[in-house]
Design an enzyme around this catalytic site. Structure first.
Site, PDB file in Angstrom:
ATOM      1  CB  VAL A  81     -11.056 -45.715  68.972  1.00 21.43           C
ATOM      2  CG1 VAL A  81     -12.239 -45.002  69.599  1.00 21.43           C
ATOM      3  CG2 VAL A  81     -11.348 -46.062  67.509  1.00 21.43           C
ATOM      4  NE  ARG A  92      -1.437 -47.697  70.479  1.00 19.53           N
ATOM      5  CZ  ARG A  92      -2.388 -48.563  70.788  1.00 19.53           C
ATOM      6  NH1 ARG A  92      -3.654 -48.176  70.773  1.00 19.53           N
ATOM      7  NH2 ARG A  92      -2.078 -49.805  71.137  1.00 19.53           N
ATOM      8  CG  ASP A 122      -9.993 -44.671  74.370  1.00 27.83           C
ATOM      9  OD1 ASP A 122     -10.293 -44.471  75.563  1.00 27.83           O
ATOM     10  OD2 ASP A 122      -9.504 -45.751  73.965  1.00 27.83           O
ATOM     11  CD  GLU A 154      -2.672 -42.826  75.738  1.00 34.36           C
ATOM     12  OE1 GLU A 154      -2.563 -43.936  76.328  1.00 34.36           O
ATOM     13  OE2 GLU A 154      -3.323 -42.684  74.702  1.00 34.36           O
ATOM     14  CG  HIS A 198      -5.475 -46.041  75.761  1.00 34.03           C
ATOM     15  ND1 HIS A 198      -4.245 -45.803  75.206  1.00 34.03           N
ATOM     16  CD2 HIS A 198      -5.992 -47.048  75.039  1.00 34.03           C
ATOM     17  CE1 HIS A 198      -4.020 -46.638  74.205  1.00 34.03           C
ATOM     18  NE2 HIS A 198      -5.083 -47.408  74.088  1.00 34.03           N
TER      19      HIS A 198
END
Length: 341
Positions: free
Chosen positions: A252, A254, A278, A283, A302
């Site tokens: 959770v 990076r 996440d 991304e 995310h």
């Protein structure tokens, strides 16, 4: 003297009013027609709005008036040092602003920058517990059996009694430790070398030098550390290889904290039980990433930290910090340029 506050991401009208009526010296500049349209509640990273030349000039003139900003200039953040001559303080809407301020050069500015640290701790801790239970209770297998209309009694593990290692013991990590400990988990934490920690729920706190000898005994590896030069790649291929076959990874923080290729390989070959992610190295997660198609992976865009009441909590933090600024007192969650968070 008046305090000019510029709101730079969409905020609900009732919350704008709450800021406007918080004190007599406040002047709020809020132009939602010049801001990126939100895609969902509490969207602080919406795709940029296309502005006409007149609108760009208007937005630049608004930003130039700011003494205080709610979030960074969405349009030209790197130009804030030159354009925001009166700006004293920026309240970020994310807990992890280090990479952004470094990319934009704002870490070289004189602005006070505060993060949203603590705002997202509870939803992220809940996400960690969910991810752990998803695999421990065999949900991937149950999902397959449901599609197959297959009925079979089976045995699961239990979360209570598992050992978790939480990497990163800031506000988010501490809340994760607390939540896991409340479930009967034996929680270890990894903190910064040279610091001492007294954390509710933590059985033991280690530093980086103990990481490799600790990983083989871990059932749940949770990454909750900010991304800094010290933490980037902290879980490399060698560390992934040390995890046992029924270990679960939850990230959770990076994506860059983990060697994603090594993680994909371990998951593809069932060398670890699963991963609840996440965040990712890139991304949005590329459409051709193997992570999309692995049954033992949860892919979250995310969004684990975002809850519907986030803006209300952020406004409470903002107004508290505004009062501290007015009184010349230290602000909460001040970004440390040396540490990078």
């Amino acid at each position: 003297m008046s305090i000019n506050i510029v709101i730079s991401t969409y905020l609900e009208p009732e919350l704008v009013e709450r800021i406007e009526t918080s004190a007599d010296d406040v002047i709020v500049h809020y132009r939602p027609d010049l801001l990126p349209p939100p895609r969902y509640a509490c969207d602080h990273s919406a795709p940029p709005r296309n502005l006409t030349s007149e609108q760009r000039d208007e937005w630049r003139s608004i930003v130039a008036q700011a003494d205080v900003m709610w979030d960074f200039d969405w349009h030209e953040p790197a130009a804030m040092r030159e354009r925001c001559v009166n700006l004293k303080w920026i309240q970020g809407t994310s807990a992890g602003i280090g990479g952004f301020v470094q990319r934009t050069g704002l870490d070289q500015s004189s602005f006070i920058m505060t993060t949203a640290g603590g705002i997202h701790a509870v939803p992220l801790a809940e996400f960690v517990v969910m991810g752990a239970l998803y695999f421990i209770k065999g949900i991937p297998q149950l999902t397959r059996w449901k599609h197959e209309h297959h009925w079979q009694r089976y045995t699961t593990r239990q979360l209570k009694g598992c050992r978790a290692l939480v990497v990163g013991l800031g506000g988010m990590g501490r809340q994760i430790v607390k939540q896991l400990a409340s479930q009967g988990v034996e929680v270890w934490g990894l903190g910064r070398t040279g610091l001492t920690y007294d954390i509710e729920g933590a059985v033991k706190v280690i530093d980086r030098s103990d990481l490799d000898v600790t990983l083989p005994g871990v059932d749940l590896l949770v990454l909750s550390s900010p991304l800094t030069p010290d933490t980037e790649g902290i879980i490399g291929a060698a560390q992934v290889a040390l995890l046992k076959s029924d270990a679960i990874v939850v990230n959770v923080s990076r994506g860059q904290l983990v060697d994603q290729d090594a993680l994909v390989e371990a998951l593809s070959n069932n060398r670890i039980a699963g991963a609840c992610l996440d965040v990712f190295a890139e991304e949005p997660l590329p459409l051709d990433s193997p992570l999309w198609d692995l049954d033992n992976v949860i892919v979250s865009p995310h969004s684990a930290s975002t809850v519907r009441t986030e803006n209300e909590d952020l406004v409470t933090l903002f107004l508290e910090n505004l009062e501290h600024l007015r009184r010349g007192e230290p602000l909460r969650n001040v970004y440390d340029r040396v540490l990078g968070y």
